[in-house]
Scaffold this motif. Sequence first.
Motif, PDB file in Angstrom:
ATOM      1  N   ASP A 141      -0.570   3.889   1.294  1.00  0.00           N
ATOM      2  CA  ASP A 141      -0.796   4.567   2.503  1.00  0.00           C
ATOM      3  C   ASP A 141       0.288   4.118   3.634  1.00  0.00           C
ATOM      4  O   ASP A 141       0.709   3.301   3.565  1.00  0.00           O
TER       5      ASP A 141
ATOM      6  N   THR B 152       6.651   8.293   1.793  1.00  0.00           N
ATOM      7  CA  THR B 152       5.799   9.514   2.152  1.00  0.00           C
ATOM      8  C   THR B 152       6.385  10.720   3.195  1.00  0.00           C
ATOM      9  O   THR B 152       6.333  11.542   2.978  1.00  0.00           O
TER      10      THR B 152
ATOM     11  N   THR C 237      -4.303   3.623   9.263  1.00  0.00           N
ATOM     12  CA  THR C 237      -3.667   4.067   7.795  1.00  0.00           C
ATOM     13  C   THR C 237      -3.887   5.659   7.891  1.00  0.00           C
ATOM     14  O   THR C 237      -4.554   6.281   8.429  1.00  0.00           O
TER      15      THR C 237
ATOM     16  N   SER D 100       0.824  -1.267   0.183  1.00  0.00           N
ATOM     17  CA  SER D 100       0.033   0.005   0.038  1.00  0.00           C
ATOM     18  C   SER D 100       0.824   1.315  -0.017  1.00  0.00           C
ATOM     19  O   SER D 100       1.973   1.496   0.555  1.00  0.00           O
TER      20      SER D 100
ATOM     21  N   GLY E 278      -6.142   9.945   8.297  1.00  0.00           N
ATOM     22  CA  GLY E 278      -6.236   8.590   8.571  1.00  0.00           C
ATOM     23  C   GLY E 278      -7.580   8.448   9.251  1.00  0.00           C
ATOM     24  O   GLY E 278      -7.860   9.105  10.175  1.00  0.00           O
TER      25      GLY E 278
ATOM     26  N   ARG F  20      -3.117   8.546   4.968  1.00  0.00           N
ATOM     27  CA  ARG F  20      -3.046   8.967   3.621  1.00  0.00           C
ATOM     28  C   ARG F  20      -2.426  10.072   3.313  1.00  0.00           C
ATOM     29  O   ARG F  20      -2.818  11.227   3.933  1.00  0.00           O
TER      30      ARG F  20
END
Length: 580
Positions: free
Chosen positions: A165, A186, A261, A163, A242, A263
């Motif tokens: 995320d 990220t 999670t 993922s 998230g 994002r």
Amino acid sequence: MKAQGHDPADRAAPADHAAPAELFALLLDSMLEPFVLLQAVRTPDGAVVDFEFIDANAAALAVYQMGRQQLLGQRLSALHPAAMTTELFGMYVAVVDEGKPIVLDDWVYPQDIFEGRPMRYDVRAVKVGDCVSQTWRDVTDRYEAARALADSEASLRLITEHSTDVIMRVDNAGICEWASPSTTATLGWQVDEIVGTRVGDLVHPDHRDPAESARKALMADSSAVITAPFRCKDGTYLWLEGAMSPLRDPSTGAVVGRVGTLRDVDARTRASQRLEQSEAKFRAAMESAPAGMALVGLDRSCQQVNGSLCRILGRSEEALTGRFVSDFLDPPDDEIDQQMRRELLAGPAASVTREHEMIRSDGTRLWVEHSIALLRDRQGEPESYVSQFIDVTDSRLARERLTFLATHDTLTELLNRRELVGRLEALLIESEPDVRIAAMFIDVDGLKQINDSLGHSVGDQVIAAVASRLRENVRPHDLVGRFGGDEFVVVLVGLSSLRDALATAARVQEDVCEPVRLGRGRRTVPVSVSIGLAMAERADDPELLLSRADQALYRAKETGRACTVLYDPDDPSWRRPRRR
């Protein structure tokens, strides 16, 4: 933005000389997500008592099943009476009176607004003048898939490892215990730099109170949603959004931490702050879209792309602009893309959506949900396309994995009992009268002694080896399944005679009974199987046929194992092949 009296044809202005507002309207109509603009209706003293629909895009009109002129001018109280008596109306008022945006994930609308099963939506709304600018996305499938994936450790591992995320697990003190590899891509932090730190310390100081409130909500046994800027390794801050949920001890049910999670919504968040700058509406909307977007010419060349598409394909804006869509597609997917555009040019459809693969810069493939809308000039002639791309690789793989796990045994990857019985039932119903079907009920002899003396891991190796040998000794259209423990079932399809079934059983006995080599060493384990064989009669159902084969297996075990016994309803003494 004026909606009343706005003809849809007026929105199709050429991209090279249309006003920014017209281009923005065209973009809204090409969006997958519904969009509405609600103007506050106030009393003389300024109190908000209702909202009026003054603009909507094509997706919203489809949701309400109304034409533009039917919807514009409608009051919220008339279309959604339940909204006036729920917290939703209060949130709308807070948007126009306090400038407080609405950020709702997995929101369940009142049942009298959306009938049928509970539908969940991601809802976003911001203040524009004295209006509420709102978009929403149906995430019901995403929500239900997430709940199903929680029951499958293998599927969860697949998602967390691939993922984009950020996925984290933290303890009750807020200390990170585990983070997904996407944390590095990220935020720039290595996973080992995040583990052991307090996640709240990464949140911008101005937003730590909401983050702490979310943590306390989780400790009170509830879920929480957070949207805040997180500190990257280079010192900058990235907006993440998230949902976090309590993590329980399986044995006690006590909350031992939380998992969730995060994002990357940085581009969308920062773009939302610039939405009131009308001269940048088109670009801001395009850049803030979570989906990849491209303005594509009639020759299928990319005239303009957004950052999300750059991230999806791993290519810079310069590397995409001017290139043809076919440069990022394999031939079968290129044909899908061309067919979508032919449908738009030939018919009245506002947009066309398909799933297909695309090629990243590193040569890997990803699955996207591709939606194309056709833009026309003032004369109604085709001008260009707007394409939107949503990366559905993880969800597609997860769906395929969940489907496989629901129908197969996890150790051997053979059919499980339910799936094999279901397929056998269909075969018995659909097969021609002259086509014979047989069932072999197979038991691994002495597996319990192997488990007790050598351990269950060795037993599992034996089971896996037997499963592999069974597959190798039957035809591709035959069915092979594991019924649990040391029991297997093979369904032989399309036999011409009993002799064929007995020959297959003999071949299985010979091959399966070879010793199983453990790992890469020289150590082997002797293996033998007992087989019960039954031929299907015309009136048989799956349970009856399998019951006969099971009786024959029981007789084989009584006989001394390592043999095959044929069930013969016409001969009480039964026929037995000579033991090997």
